[in-house]
Design an enzyme around this catalytic site. Structure first.
Site, short mmCIF file in Angstrom:
data_model
loop_
_atom_site.label_atom_id
_atom_site.label_comp_id
_atom_site.label_asym_id
_atom_site.label_seq_id
_atom_site.Cartn_x
_atom_site.Cartn_y
_atom_site.Cartn_z
N SER B 41 0.81 -1.22 0.00
CA SER B 41 0.00 0.00 0.00
C SER B 41 0.85 1.27 0.00
O SER B 41 0.54 2.22 -0.70
CB SER B 41 -0.91 0.04 1.23
OG SER B 41 -1.63 -1.15 1.35
N GLU B 62 3.65 -1.15 14.90
CA GLU B 62 4.16 0.21 14.66
C GLU B 62 4.98 0.74 15.82
O GLU B 62 5.90 1.53 15.63
CB GLU B 62 3.00 1.17 14.37
CG GLU B 62 2.27 0.89 13.06
CD GLU B 62 1.18 -0.16 13.19
OE1 GLU B 62 0.98 -0.69 14.30
OE2 GLU B 62 0.53 -0.46 12.18
#
Lengths: 285, 318
Positions: B41, B62
């Site tokens: 993406s 993350e």
């Protein structure tokens, strides 16, 4: 272990405990965790890590990250004893114009990275370990974790990544003193079995007595424990170790003793009479 | 006009990011790229395919990605960490604050899929707060490029400049109108259209909307200057003060919450140095909504060229 080495480690750890006790007044410090990992930190710097005051910027040095920042007085004391900082500088504890305070700051020679917010340093250590692998260096990357700190989800993100990336140059050390802030770990969010958790994440586990230098000598040899896997050493310790009047007590997380109490604790450390502490328990700071 | 207003090609800004990484990676083998599970993406798969040894995927982690990027920077690498807007900033905020900004680590945080135009994803993915929480951090530099070319140049610039950076871009195709050879200086805003009645201080995707609005206003005798504030931090105080003195009315245009983003940054400067009448085109203290046609969402949330046109007309009735 060579008797002279053992003797030297014991003497250094004793001095480090004196430094920690002196930092427990005039604003205070997190004395419980500092005393629980004092022996560990002395052992790691004197016997295990390839790091000394002359190679602090050498990319081939071994790295130590203190993830649970509250035990940093043990690091300051050790640094004063092995010459990273002047002993006099410890008097600056909590003073405005120095970096010696309740959490590790990388402006102090030997402190590799800022800490304070928990659960961060394992991820940072993974980055350094990856770089060392890319450069085909053989240095060791050590991270000291608190047992209470294992509540943080970011620790387990990092543990999963370290296992997946086969970082066998990474060694986590859990200071298993069985307490977090004001309560025993197993009474809050039980952590046991810690070893099984790390094993399940692809790590190899060893245990040792974090106050027995000979036992640490055995545990901290022959790394990696298994090629292709990160290692974790679970060091069984006691909160407040060395001071019977505060040892293994939930209410001695953070302390700010009076000058008189510090004198009593010094006597207690030296095996004279037990301290009679009157300072109120501080459960929040 | 030093840009193509008539017939710009439509290109993805995220492609500009990906192309910059591949080109920079060729010249500098110190660059490493970290991805979550979204390398397709955010297009870091192009870097991965070109330099597999320097691409690190940490999975959907993350917090670890930002800590590990900090560690790589500590060891001397130039790490580029990429995810979607919210997940590159809000999710790992504490890691960014402590281990990147406070620790002054040379990490480049590059966020794709920002703003309202990720309509099918809905509000959870529409990041309108990322600029606010990045620019508030000491040591952090923030760039919001307006098209493919500028995203490419911003990424190259960040890699060549020591220090933590946050770069914000998009998933959707948008007009690629800036000139690769036009001046692009870090911290220096560009006047894209001259004007004397109002200055539209725009950033990111909304720069194009401001230009379209400016053209439409011109036909009605309203002269709207367009200032492309691509660097939000450090912000170009000099350009802002000059515009405020010359045109009076300042309207900021962004696809971000009106608080603490571009409007906030501009208002902070002008309040101190040149108090001026101000208004904003921005997301108005609300979360986003779903919708597959980005232009409809931009219209519904009043951040498109028509909304800018109306806002200017409201202030300047000629």
């Amino acid at each position: 272990m060579n008797p002279d080495t053992l003797n030297d480690l014991k003497k250094t750890a004793f001095k480090v405990r004196e430094h920690i006790i002196r930092m427990s007044t005039d604003g205070g410090c997190f004395i419980g965790a500092s005393l629980s990992c004092a022996d560990l930190i002395v052992f790691l710097y004197k016997e295990f890590l390839n790091v000394n005051k002359d190679n602090l910027n050498d990319p081939n040095r071994d790295y130590l990250f203190l993830s649970k920042g509250h035990d940093v007085p043990a690091l300051y004391g050790t640094f004063a004893e092995i010459g990273f900082i002047e002993k006099d500088r410890l008097k600056n504890h909590l003073k405005t114009n120095d970096f010696i305070y309740w959490h590790p700051n990388r402006n102090i020679p030997g402190i590799e990275f800022h800490s304070g917010s928990l659960g961060h340093s394992l991820g940072v250590a993974i980055g350094v370990a990856m770089d060392c692998k890319m450069k085909k260096q053989t240095n060791k990357i050590v991270v000291i974790l608190g047992d209470g700190e294992l509540d943080e989800g970011s620790i387990w993100e990092a543990a999963l990544v370290a296992g997946a990336k086969k970082l066998d140059n990474l060694i986590a050390v859990v200071d298993r003193n069985h307490f977090q802030a004001n309560i025993a770990t197993e009474k809050l969010i039980p952590l046991n079995p810690i070893a099984d958790k790390f094993e399940a994440f692809g790590w190899k586990v060893r245990s040792c007595n974090g106050h027995d230098f000979e036992d640490m000598g055995k545990a901290f040899s022959d790394f990696p424990i298994e090629a292709g896997k990160p290692s974790v050493v679970i060091a069984e310790t006691r909160r407040g170790k060395g001071l019977p009047s505060i040892e293994a007590r939930a209410d001695r997380w953070f302390v700010n003793f009076t000058g008189e109490e510090v004198e009593m604790l010094m006597k207690e450390l030296h095996g004279e009479e037990e301290a009679k502490l009157t300072s109120e328990t501080i459960v929040a700071r | 006009m030093n840009f193509n207003f008539e017939s710009p090609e439509l290109k993805e800004t995220r492609q500009g990011f990906a192309d910059a990484l591949v080109d920079a990676g060729k010249e500098n083998d110190n660059i490493v790229v970290l991805g979550g599970d979204v390398s397709g993406s955010v297009k870091t798969n192009l870097f991965r395919d070109a330099y597999p040894d320097r691409f690190i995927s940490v999975g959907v982690a993350e917090q670890d990605m930002m800590g590990t990027a900090a560690g790589l920077a500590l060891a001397g690498k130039i790490p580029v960490a990429s995810a979607y807007g919210e997940f590159a900033t809000g999710r790992p905020f504490d890691q960014i604050r402590q281990s990147i900004a406070y620790s002054e680590m040379n990490v480049k945080i590059c966020a794709s899929h920002c703003g309202i135009t990720v309509g099918p994803d809905g509000a959870t993915h529409q990041s309108f707060e990322d600029v606010a929480i990045m620019r508030v951090l000491p040591n952090m530099n923030v760039i919001t490029p307006c098209d493919y070319n500028q995203t490419y140049r911003a990424v190259r610039l960040a890699i060549d400049t020591v220090g933590p950076f946050y770069i914000r871009f998009y998933r959707e195709k948008s007009p690629n109108f800036t000139d690769m050879n036009a001046p692009f200086e870090f911290g220096k805003a560009d006047i894209l259209a001259e004007g004397s009645d109002v200055t539209l201080v725009a950033s990111g995707l909304i720069v194009w909307e401001a230009l379209v609005a400016s053209e439409k206003l011109k036909k009605e005798g309203i002269s709207a200057r367009v200032l492309n504030m691509h660097t939000i931090k450090p912000i170009d105080k000099e350009a802002l003060v000059k515009c405020a003195k010359e045109t009076g009315l300042i309207i900021t245009c962004e696809d971000h919450q009106w608080q603490c983003g571009l409007f906030g940054a501009v208002a902070e400067v002008l309040a101190l140095h040149q108090p001026t009448k101000m208004d904003y085109i921005a997301i108005d203290d609300t979360f986003g909504e779903s919708g597959i046609i980005a232009s409809q969402l931009m219209s519904k949330f009043n951040i498109d060229s028509e909304a800018i046109y109306r806002k200017v007309k409201k202030h300047l009735k000629k």
